[in-house]
Write an enzyme that holds these catalytic residues in place. Structure first.
Site, PDB file in Angstrom:
ATOM      1  N   CYS A  77       0.835  -1.206   0.000  1.00 23.58           N
ATOM      2  CA  CYS A  77       0.000   0.000   0.000  1.00 23.58           C
ATOM      3  C   CYS A  77       0.871   1.259   0.000  1.00 23.58           C
ATOM      4  CB  CYS A  77      -0.979  -0.041   1.175  1.00 23.58           C
ATOM      5  SG  CYS A  77      -2.301   1.155   1.001  1.00 23.58           S
ATOM      6  N   HIS A 171      -3.710  -5.049   0.915  1.00 22.41           N
ATOM      7  CA  HIS A 171      -3.146  -5.442   2.216  1.00 22.41           C
ATOM      8  C   HIS A 171      -3.094  -6.960   2.330  1.00 22.41           C
ATOM      9  CE1 HIS A 171      -2.655  -1.540   4.120  1.00 22.41           C
ATOM     10  NE2 HIS A 171      -3.683  -1.168   3.392  1.00 22.41           N
ATOM     11  N   GLU A 173      -1.547  -8.593   4.431  1.00 21.71           N
ATOM     12  CA  GLU A 173      -1.408  -9.023   5.824  1.00 21.71           C
ATOM     13  C   GLU A 173      -2.741  -9.239   6.534  1.00 21.71           C
ATOM     14  OE1 GLU A 173      -0.901  -6.159   4.488  1.00 21.71           O
ATOM     15  OE2 GLU A 173      -1.018  -4.458   5.841  1.00 21.71           O
TER      16      GLU A 173
END
Ligand code: XMP
Length: 530
Positions: A77, A171, A173
């Site tokens: 990002c 994202h 994660e």
């Protein structure tokens, strides 16, 4: 080791966790970290997201030396935008902030168009990803090519033509990116070629050796235990490392849960063999708390009294040890260290480039002891996340009901009794809380809830018992689910469980004629009532 540079995203710690779940050690550092000052050589670097835009006047920027380290770099990002910004790409504001799910199409390469980039190898042609950004790349940086796109972001994933530099707009994660963990896995395992040697088994061996080295052959360590997961695991680890040179102290402050002192003694001392003293200081605490209603004042009194009692107890331990040694017992030396169960999130919080976040409530700690007693600090859990501490606890044979235990605040029931704290009020709350937790366990719901407890409201409500009117206090029940306690949602109980709990509390706890269930989320409420 993977170095993760934090630009202030709420998800930065999740990147660290995903790497560790892959058994790769990862360390989170502020984005302002100078590369020449690093104490280790990372095998790869990940740049996190951020609430900033790269063109903001106060936007955080990475030390450009990171791109000269000769190791792979992945920007997530803002990390992608920061990488592009450093390499003459262009970032622009989106018309609408993009927030939510998107489908990433992976670009096909090779003569037959059959392969995708190494970052996405084996993950198919398309995956669901989670986006949360206001800016996006609008012009490719020099020498980069596209490896994946979404409908709204043509440059959603990019790679350098010859160097191992990657950028992803989504994202990876967060769990909403369904194959996000695999993408991080491709980066740290296949591209950075990290070894998978971060396991709790290895950690125990290394940490025990490290403690033995720090503590040498003489000198004692003391530490406070509460019966919670962190202090229990830290205490057991110390015991494994240096045996009886470690002394655990549990202070009964009069606002613990029902029979807690005795239970901790049984588990830590009788079952786990740790040298433990339980000090009953409830009279002192309750006398100092008399007529105090303000929650911050309660916290302060409990924190300070705790330090007084702990210091006195430490002095007793030292005096007793000297006496023994005079009689010829083996000399274990003076108390030199203080054990603390600090976890990695606290460390991250204190090193954030923005400084620690604002304190809503002052959480009690034993920092004062270091100054007063001139002790050195020893923190065996400071590299670990909570779930890693739990895994460690299981390996150290700590019973599973303890390893999974909900957190309990240092000031204990004092911040769950609204108004003044007296022995009678504590007794009522202990009894109600015990019934509540007992029923949650019976219904097999304990592990679905992040934290559950009862609160005593010192208002008088009207009730009826037999033919008589009653005028008694109220118990509020609280149960929340939460990832990190920064935000929390109230838990939806099956109605029959609430019915049973309410009926037992009003029948069995003298002084209570009404039970309510708290349906507030955090924010705007907090988890505790005080
Ligand atoms: P709040 O009420 O701030 O709670 O939403 C978040 C988490 O912190 C715990 N908590 C405390 N823990 N000392 C502690 O050790 C405190 O003074 C304290 N106040 C809140 C709370 O139980 C929840 O897990």
């Amino acid at each position: 080791t993977i170095l993760i540079l934090d630009f202030g995203s709420q998800y930065s710690h999740l990147i660290t966790r995903r790497c560790r779940e892959l058994n790769v050690y990862a360390e989170l550092m502020p984005c302002t970290q100078k590369i020449k000052d690093l104490q280790f050589s990372p095998k790869g670097v990940i740049l996190s997201g951020s609430p900033y835009s790269v063109y903001d006047a106060d936007a955080p920027h990475v030390d450009p030396a990171v791109f000269e380290l000769g190791v792979p770099v992945l920007g997530i990002c803002y990390g992608l935008q920061e990488m592009a910004w450093n390499m003459k790409g262009k970032v622009t504001k989106c018309d609408h902030r993009e927030y939510g799910f998107a489908q990433l199409q992976m670009r096909k390469f090779g003569t037959a168009g059959s392969s995708v980039d190494a970052l996405f190898e084996g993950l198919g042609d398309e995956m669901q990803v989670w986006m949360s950004h206001g800016d996006q790349l609008s012009e490719m940086p020099e020498d980069f090519h596209i490896i994946g796109s979404t409908k709204t972001a043509p440059y959603a994933a990019i790679a350098h033509n010859s160097k191992p530099f990657y950028g992803i707009q989504f994202h990876a994660e967060v769990t909403h990116s369904t194959q996000g963990k695999q993408v991080i896995g491709r980066f740290v395992l296949n591209i950075c070629k990290c070894k998978t040697n971060w396991t709790m088994e290895e950690f125990i061996g290394k940490e025990i050796a490290r403690i033995r080295q720090i503590c040498g052959s003489k000198g004692r360590v003391i530490g406070a235990v509460s019966g919670g997961v962190d202090s229990t695991v830290a205490a057991k680890l110390m015991h494994e490392a240096i045996g009886d040179r470690f002394h655990a102290i549990m202070v009964d402050n009069g606002v613990l849960r029902l029979n807690e002192g005795a239970q901790v003694h049984k588990m830590l001392n009788e079952d786990l063999g740790v040298n433990l003293t339980v000090v009953d200081a409830s009279d002192l605490f309750l006398s100092r708390l008399k007529d105090v209603e303000d929650p911050e004042a309660k916290r302060k009194i409990i924190g300070n009294t705790f330090i007084n009692v702990f210091e006195q107890e430490a002095a007793k331990i030292e005096a007793a040890a000297e006496k023994e040694e005079k009689k010829g017992a083996e000399a274990k030396g003076k108390i030199e260290w203080l054990l603390q169960g600090t976890l990695y999130p606290d460390v991250i919080e204190s090193i954030s480039f923005k400084g620690p976040s604002a304190t809503i409530k002052t959480h009690h700690n034993v920092g004062g002891l270091l100054k007063d007693m001139k002790l050195k600090l020893i923190e065996p859990l400071r590299e670990l996340f909570k779930d890693e501490v739990r895994a460690l606890g299981r390996l150290l044979s700590i019973p599973s009901h303890l390893v999974q235990r909900h957190p309990f605040p240092g000031p204990g029931l004092a911040i769950r009794i609204l108004g003044a704290v007296t022995r009678e009020q504590v007794k009522i709350l202990q009894h109600a809380d015990n019934i509540y937790i007992e029923e949650i366990r019976k219904a097999n719901l304990y592990d679905q809830i992040s934290q559950a407890f009862a609160v005593l409201l010192p208002v008088k409500a009207v009730g009826v018992m037999g033919d008589k009117r009653t005028y008694e206090q109220v118990i509020a029940l609280r149960a929340v689910t939460s990832e990190d306690f920064m935000t929390a949602d109230w838990y939806v109980f099956p109605p029959e469980v609430l019915r049973k709990i309410s009926s037992r509390i009003t029948n069995e706890v003298e002084g209570i004629n009404r039970v309510t269930y708290d349906i507030s989320s955090k924010p705007p409420a907090t988890v505790e009532w005080l």
